[in-house]
Design a protein around this motif. Sequence first.
Motif, short mmCIF file in Angstrom:
data_model
loop_
_atom_site.label_atom_id
_atom_site.label_comp_id
_atom_site.label_asym_id
_atom_site.label_seq_id
_atom_site.Cartn_x
_atom_site.Cartn_y
_atom_site.Cartn_z
N LEU B 73 -29.14 -3.80 11.61
CA LEU B 73 -29.23 -4.99 10.77
C LEU B 73 -30.03 -4.45 9.54
CD1 LEU B 73 -28.86 -7.83 10.86
CD2 LEU B 73 -31.06 -8.48 11.21
N VAL B 74 -31.07 -3.78 9.44
CA VAL B 74 -31.51 -3.50 8.39
C VAL B 74 -30.89 -2.31 7.47
CG1 VAL B 74 -33.81 -2.13 7.46
CG2 VAL B 74 -34.14 -3.98 9.19
N MET B 75 -30.32 -1.44 8.28
CA MET B 75 -29.81 -0.62 7.52
C MET B 75 -28.41 -1.02 6.72
SD MET B 75 -31.34 1.98 7.41
CE MET B 75 -30.44 2.86 6.45
N VAL B 76 -27.80 -1.86 7.67
CA VAL B 76 -26.38 -2.63 6.78
C VAL B 76 -27.04 -3.44 5.54
CG1 VAL B 76 -24.67 -4.40 7.29
CG2 VAL B 76 -25.21 -2.67 8.88
N LEU B 77 -27.88 -4.09 5.69
CA LEU B 77 -28.45 -5.02 4.56
C LEU B 77 -28.80 -4.03 3.55
CD1 LEU B 77 -30.45 -7.99 6.41
CD2 LEU B 77 -28.14 -7.96 5.27
N ALA B 197 -21.34 -0.81 4.99
CA ALA B 197 -22.07 -1.21 6.30
C ALA B 197 -21.66 -0.34 7.55
CB ALA B 197 -21.36 -2.50 6.73
N MET B 198 -20.42 0.15 7.37
CA MET B 198 -20.18 1.26 8.57
C MET B 198 -21.10 2.67 8.50
SD MET B 198 -16.17 1.14 8.18
CE MET B 198 -15.74 2.61 9.09
N GLY B 200 -24.11 2.58 7.08
CA GLY B 200 -25.31 2.08 7.55
C GLY B 200 -25.54 1.92 8.97
N THR B 201 -24.52 1.64 9.55
CA THR B 201 -24.49 1.64 11.10
C THR B 201 -24.73 2.99 11.47
OG1 THR B 201 -23.00 -0.39 11.11
CG2 THR B 201 -23.53 0.54 12.89
N VAL B 202 -23.72 3.87 11.22
CA VAL B 202 -24.26 5.38 11.54
C VAL B 202 -25.44 5.68 11.37
CG1 VAL B 202 -23.17 7.69 11.21
CG2 VAL B 202 -21.64 5.66 11.38
N SER B 203 -25.89 5.55 10.14
CA SER B 203 -27.23 6.28 9.66
C SER B 203 -28.22 5.63 10.65
CB SER B 203 -27.59 5.90 8.44
OG SER B 203 -26.59 6.05 7.37
N ALA B 204 -28.11 4.18 10.87
CA ALA B 204 -29.11 3.60 12.09
C ALA B 204 -29.11 4.21 13.48
CB ALA B 204 -28.86 2.13 12.31
#
Lengths: 355, 297
Positions: B73-77, B197-198, B200-204
């Motif tokens: 969530l944090v990374m996507v935002l 967003a994608m 960010g998800t991968v990074s998370a």
Amino acid sequence: MLHRESGVFKTSYAADMALYPLPIARATIAAIVLLFAVVLPLVFDEYYLAIINLVLIAVVGALGLNILVGYTGQISVGHAAFMSVGAYTAANLAVKLGLPFWITLPAGGLMAALIGAIVGIPSLRIKGLYLAIATLAGQLIIEWIINHTPAISGGAQASIEVPRPELFGHQMRTQGQLYFFLLFFAALATLASLNIVRSRIGRAFVAIRDQDIAAEIIGINIYRYKLLSFAISSFYAGVCGVLYTYYLGIANYEQFQIGVSIDYLAMIIIGGLGSILGSILGAIFVTMLPIVLRLLMEPVLSMFYNSGEMSAVISSFRLVLFGGLIIFFLVIEPEGLNRLWRNIRNYFRVWPFSY
Amino acid sequence: MWDELQFALILTVSGLSIGLMYALIALGFVLVYKATDAINFAQGEFVMLAGFVAAIALAGKLGVLGAVAAAVLVMVLFSFALERVVLRPLLGRPIVAVIMATIGLGAMLRGLPPITVGGETRAVTLPIGDTPIEFGPISLPPVQVLGVVVTLLFLAIFTWFFLKSRMGVAMRAVADNQQVAMAMGINVERYFALAWAMAGTVSALGGVIWGSMLGVDVQLSLVGLKVFPVVILGGLDSIVGAVIGGLIVGVVESLAAGYLDPYVGGGTKDFAPYVLMILMLMFKPYGMFGTHRIERV
């Protein structure tokens, strides 16, 4: 620079290119020289002169990087490595062969120029992002080689102690004496840059920056000029590294890691890409920032942290401010402090009758 | 003889698994570059940030799933905000500006943890134990196995997404030519946001896995330095390339560390991939699977 013009009266190309745009410019330059050569060393004590010395060293490095990034448009994320090449070359020559600074300094610069041109070879085929990554690789590889070759790095700590430079048989011991030494080279570097960028070479650099394929079509040998730009820029970096080594009295690769490359990029972005005055303003700004930050924050932070934690917090704070400033200037004012200065000047040009 | 073969095999397998974990991080870089032409020099710092979020969520008794969800969530935002605030104003500006902006962002992100939540190393403990998992003569730590599984899972999802789904096809159109995509009625800005967003998800997930392997502190961002050899070898805009590049980098650095380190005194692990990358840049700058870009004046 400081004087006000009442209008543009230039009728020839030569007049437009002149180093002194107006007769009064001579007086302005004379005043600046007087300020730096006489007033500053009389007013400030050793501590402040030491800070000014750091600024002078940074000016040399920033001018060099601006020739490459600001004028030629080739990015380098590995400039600190070129500085370390200069630093270790000079340190080895000074310690092992006992050579004086007027040999080690150009030698360090030339060695850095050679290595810089080699690292710049990929720029013939690639640009932009690819070049940024290639120079990043150059930084890491040079750092690793220096660190793992005892013949260069001088053994276990990868550091070589260097005696202070001597002039006419006197060793420079105080910051005041070093100040004049460094001021001379900073002024020389500024003058040289001013002349490079208004010469045929400088024009070619700008043409390559604006559109390299078009530049090639109008007959500029872009291979030669790109490598030349890397070499000149690295020469500055090498000299900057040598000066820093003499200033610290030690050559150590930890002083030239990737963070330093980013500091120098920050200087020219904050100061203004493609501007000599901008390089100087940026060097002053970025060098003074952590010192001013420490001065302002220490009284507040000492209430919460002990001294060990405090220096870690301040250096983190500096990173945040730094990154923030880079982004701010890129997004809001891409031409940097130089542009702000010009805006102020233009405002006062017709002040107080602005209509 | 047999021992040496086994040594080489162990190095190779361990390199392959680490390489897939590099590929996971590199995927974030490639996705953004492919869809939006933006370059993220702060990919390592993204991973570090995700690691911090996960570590703090775990310490706050959110459970493992909660921690992963919080990190995503944090990374996507965060990625959305980055795209809006920093990268959109830089559209149409020289590529150097974007590179420098993300370098600046990286510096900011590295500076933030010590002055906000404290810079000490935190642990991300996943409920997978730490008894090595045996595969015949080779044993791997469970984190690496998890990393391999997660990367392969993402690879499958992205392959399906780009080949079969409507959104994936639209995103490929955006990547290919933004203006034409716009003319075809594709909301380009929405797909930029989706790409971030994608990423960010991968990074998370990269942050959770790398964080549990190395521990979360500012040093975790250094893993981002491995992204560049990976993406250059594979080609900047190729997802398959990121995976294959990751495998190559993983194996090369594992073999270099195994065979060269005793002679030169360590550190070849960080050095060898870059030498390989320089060679690639000199001879085939667009990588193994990257698109050639033809420049017109």
